[in-house]
Design a protein around this motif. Structure first.
Motif, short mmCIF file in Angstrom:
data_model
loop_
_atom_site.label_atom_id
_atom_site.label_comp_id
_atom_site.label_asym_id
_atom_site.label_seq_id
_atom_site.Cartn_x
_atom_site.Cartn_y
_atom_site.Cartn_z
N MET A 45 46.90 48.08 35.02
CA MET A 45 45.89 47.56 35.94
C MET A 45 44.69 47.02 35.17
O MET A 45 44.12 46.00 35.54
CB MET A 45 45.45 48.66 36.91
CG MET A 45 46.49 48.95 37.96
SD MET A 45 46.90 47.47 38.90
CE MET A 45 48.26 48.01 39.86
N TRP B 65 47.53 42.32 45.82
CA TRP B 65 46.89 42.53 44.51
C TRP B 65 45.38 42.70 44.64
O TRP B 65 44.74 43.34 43.81
CB TRP B 65 47.17 41.32 43.61
CG TRP B 65 48.51 41.35 42.96
CD1 TRP B 65 49.56 40.53 43.25
CD2 TRP B 65 48.95 42.21 41.92
NE1 TRP B 65 50.64 40.85 42.46
CE2 TRP B 65 50.29 41.87 41.63
CE3 TRP B 65 48.36 43.26 41.22
CZ2 TRP B 65 51.03 42.53 40.67
CZ3 TRP B 65 49.09 43.91 40.25
CH2 TRP B 65 50.41 43.55 39.98
N ALA C 55 44.39 46.21 44.87
CA ALA C 55 44.56 46.89 43.58
C ALA C 55 43.41 46.57 42.64
O ALA C 55 42.92 47.44 41.91
CB ALA C 55 45.89 46.47 42.95
N THR D 293 40.69 48.97 40.97
CA THR D 293 40.56 49.06 39.52
C THR D 293 39.11 48.82 39.10
O THR D 293 38.57 49.55 38.26
CB THR D 293 41.47 48.02 38.83
OG1 THR D 293 42.77 48.13 39.39
CG2 THR D 293 41.53 48.24 37.33
#
Lengths: 409, 375
Positions: A170, A206, A209, A213
């Motif tokens: 990530m 994404w 995510a 992150t």
């Protein structure tokens, strides 16, 4: 120059040079060389200091290693040897959290004794072998633990061990692939509940995510973001359990409320399917924000809503068309046709490396309306529109600023 | 404090006998066990009555004995190995109509509290289940998803209808997830005992479990403190299905899910039994979450399970490892018991059991009650 001298640690390194580290607060020595009686000539300095708790000792060892690495790199290098040692120590530091404190201490002492010793010294190679063996043991331990099922899940199915495993990937996607620039992390509260509201784009989730992150990396308390994902993903093999192990939860009012009541940081994409399944020509035009369900949840739990604008994710899978007949046959909510999918097969899953900007806006408090505000349709729609307009404004402003899709400014 | 009279139906079965044993050790209870079979073990101060549930004399019994609390634990699951196979109609008669009879009898007498045992399976495994289902969540299980599920749903709706119409007696219905422990052979236990329990490829839902001792403790807790309505009872903590399997020293055998549901649904009746043995759960239960919220258990019942999910699976796994030896010991013990019966004096007890075993025609044919096995 003399002033500079006082800012340096007073100790001499083994090679006889002045230590270049900065001294600890109010002391005349750096962390590595304190106290004076235990400079680098003492072989078990760290061992004698062993603090009571392991996390404390870990952070202390981390500091010691950092200082040691700096010291080695600072040494005059006749050949590339010290640099190599520095890399070795950097490796140790990166895997620090998986080491037992005693082993760390032994390794550290060994390294400190051998900084100036020769490569031909068998002890050096013995030490290296020990480190490698430990690495191997740690990894086989992990595999064993996974096979025996002796790991812990949090109440929502999050598996910290697995999360640690994907973190490097990530980080790569965040820093190198999409070169994400995140601003406004200070708007995310230190602790306590908050509802991030973001625009959704890019076919595959994404964006969630990367928000997670970024906040994990940049936020001072490295908060974990619980993304609320579409019900559709829960039907998909492999994706459903993975999302659950990474702490993502299906977007259901019950789940969101439970998470917020647990004082978690929750991220919701009110556009839902309409966001991810957006055509390329409609990019950055926010779709309908549901029926304001997320506002009701924020009101009921008193959680502030924090608008988040993601720029760049629209371009990772430019969806040129939606092949509805195929989607119907496969039971998908949409079937994207992108420049690479499905023409290149599995390669079509590789997202394009656009440049991303994630902006976190100012929180919109909801606590003053009380839980009964959720029953007021006017208030709900007002707040929904306010959040939506804020995000749309942030998007448009950033779009104007950015010069290129892939290279950024 | 006045003594509480407790009637336990299905007292010779698994849960009945455990509950009777548990309560007989405590003070303040007058216990009556009701079953068609003779109990395997007698407890001090416990009266056993051999009777049929549909017996109209049940009301008489409840009235004359001044029963305060009825724990209704009769459930014919038809899953227990060695039990006579019941048609679904027979099982329905015992499970659903039996519950109706008991509720009616309790209403007609002075019973204050009824305690029933149910399962969280009734919520159904659905893709849009919230994590942690509350008690008021709709029961969305497919009736045909598992054997006996229809009966469980019927019992739940019967209780719900009864509670809406009548204020008395209070009916507590405890919904348990998969039950595990050192001795119980629930369907989840049988599933986990296989060398390679089949799972669905690419799915790994969260599971809740409960220790067998906590099941008994929860029932006893409600007998002591009372309760009204449905309660979810589950141990602290969740485990992924694959984790459950791996903790038992097994490795999951992933099966592509279209194949699994095809096998489960399309095979003709007789063969289906084979699949049921392998895969006692409907494929959906291996795919979607059906874990429950236990806030009501903690706050209203004020019951805390003694074992966490972790400790429960630990206890089960170690028992599983010892099971081959335990089986040998159990067989020896049974052989010894058999030997003693043939050699020993002819007391009444022996005759009654021998008569039943030989299918004595003079005795009314008892309905083959069984205690519930299903988790």
């Amino acid at each position: 120059m003399s002033e500079d001298q006082t800012l340096r640690c007073q100790a001499l390194t083994r090679s006889g040079n002045q230590c270049r580290n900065r001294p600890a607060n109010g002391a005349s020595y750096c962390r590595l060389h304190v106290p004076a009686g235990r400079t680098n000539s003492s072989s078990n300095g760290a061992a004698e200091h062993a603090p009571s708790s392991s996390s404390e000792s870990l952070s202390r060892l981390d500091m010691l290693l950092a200082a040691l690495e700096e010291e080695i790199r600072a040494q005059p290098a006749p050949d590339d040897r010290p640099a190599a040692m520095g890399d070795l120590i950097a490796l140790i530091r990166n895997t620090l959290d998986r080491w037992t404190p005693e082993l760390l201490r032994n390794t550290l002492d060994f390294l400190r004794q051998n900084i100036n010793s020769d490569y031909l010294d068998p002890d050096f190679w013995r030490g290296l072998a020990m480190i490698l063996r430990y690495q191997l043991d740690a990894n086989t331990d992990l595999v064993k633990r996974r096979l025996r099922g002796t790991y812990e899940l949090d109440p929502f199915g999050l598996d910290y061990e697995l999360l640690e495993l994907v973190k490097p990937f990530m980080r790569f996607m965040y820093y190198r692939y999409w070169r994400v620039e995140m601003t406004g992390v200070e708007h995310v509260p230190e602790s306590g509940r908050a509802l991030l509201v973001a625009n959704h784009s890019g076919v595959l989730p994404w964006d969630g995510a990367m928000i997670a992150t970024g906040i994990m990396e940049l936020h001072p308390s490295a908060r974990l973001v619980r993304n609320l994902h579409l019900t559709w993903f829960s039907q998909l093999p492999f994706i459903a359990p993975l999302l659950s192990r990474f702490g993502q939860v299906q977007a259901l009012p019950d789940n969101a409320e439970r998470l917020l009541n647990n004082d978690e940081l929750v991220c919701v994409f009110p556009e839902g399917l309409k966001g991810v399944g957006k055509l390329y020509q409609d990019r950055y035009k926010l779709a309908r924000f549901g029926r304001g369900g997320f506002v009701k949840i924020a009101l009921r739990t008193g959680a502030p809503m924090i608008p988040v604008a993601v720029v760049g994710a629209e371009e990772i899978h430019p969806m040129l068309a939606n092949a509805e007949p195929i989607a119907k046959i496969l039971g998908f909510p949409f079937f994207p046709l992108t420049p690479t999918w499905p023409w290149l097969g599995p390669l079509g899953f590789i997202p394009l490396p656009s440049k991303w900007y994630i902006q976190i806006g100012e929180p919109i408090p909801t606590a003053q309306y009380g839980p009964e505000g959720a029953e007021d349709p006017l208030l709900v729609s007002q707040l929904t529109n306010r959040v939506r307009d804020t995000i749309q404004d942030m998007l448009l402003k950033k779009l104007e600023e950015r010069s290129g899709v892939f290279l950024g400014e | 404090m006045a003594e509480q009279t407790v009637l336990v139906t299905g007292a010779a079965g698994r849960w009945g006998s455990r509950l009777v044993r548990h309560l007989s050790k405590r003070h303040g209870y007058r216990l009556i066990g009701l079953d068609l079979r003779d109990p395997q073990q007698q407890f001090e101060g416990v009266r056993f009555v051999r009777a049929d549930l549909t017996n109209p004399q049940l009301v008489e019994l409840l009235r004359t004995e001044r029963v305060d609390t009825v724990v209704h634990l009769v459930f014919a699951s038809g899953l227990e190995p060695g039990s006579p196979r019941l048609s679904s109609e027979e099982a329905f008669q015992i499970n659903v109509m039996g519950t109706h009879e008991v509720l009616a009898a309790c209403y007609a007498s002075n019973v204050r509290q009824v305690v029933l045992k149910s399962s969280t399976i009734v919520y159904g495994a659905q893709v849009d289940n919230p994590l942690y289902l509350r008690e008021q969540a709709p029961l969305r299980a497919r009736r045909s998803a598992m054997p006996n599920l229809r009966d469980r749903l019927e019992i739940e709706s019967a209780v719900d209808a009864f509670r809406q119409r009548h204020r008395r007696p209070a009916i507590a219905i405890l919904r348990f997830p998969g039950i595990l422990g050192p001795t119980i052979r629930s369907s989840l236990a049988r599933y986990l005992a296989q060398p390679a329990p089949p799972t669905l490829l690419g799915f790994d839902p969260l599971y809740q479990i409960i220790h067998e001792d906590d099941v008994v403790a929860a029932l006893a807790h409600v007998v002591e403190h009372g309760g009204d309505g449905p309660y979810n009872i589950a141990a602290d903590g969740v485990l992924a299905l694959s984790q459950l399997i791996r903790r038992c020293g097994r490795q999951p055998l992933p099966v592509a899910h279209p194949l699994a549901s095809w096998l489960q649904r399309l095979l003709p009746g007789g063969r289906q039994q084979v699949i049921r043995e392998l895969l006692p759960f409907d494929a959906d239960y291996l795919r979607y979450p059906w874990i429950v919220d236990t806030r009501r258990m903690r706050e209203e019942l004020q019951f805390e399970p003694r074992y966490t999910a972790d400790e429960t699976i630990q206890a089960f796994a170690s028992a599983l490892r010892l099971r081959p030896f335990a089986d040998i010991i159990e067989r020896r013990r049974q052989a010894a018991r058999q030997f003693q019966k043939h050699e020993g004096p002819d007391d009444d007890d022996t005759i009654a059991i021998a008569g039943e075993q030989n299918g004595d025609q003079s005795l009314p044919k008892p309905l083959p009650f069984q205690q519930e096995e299903q988790s």
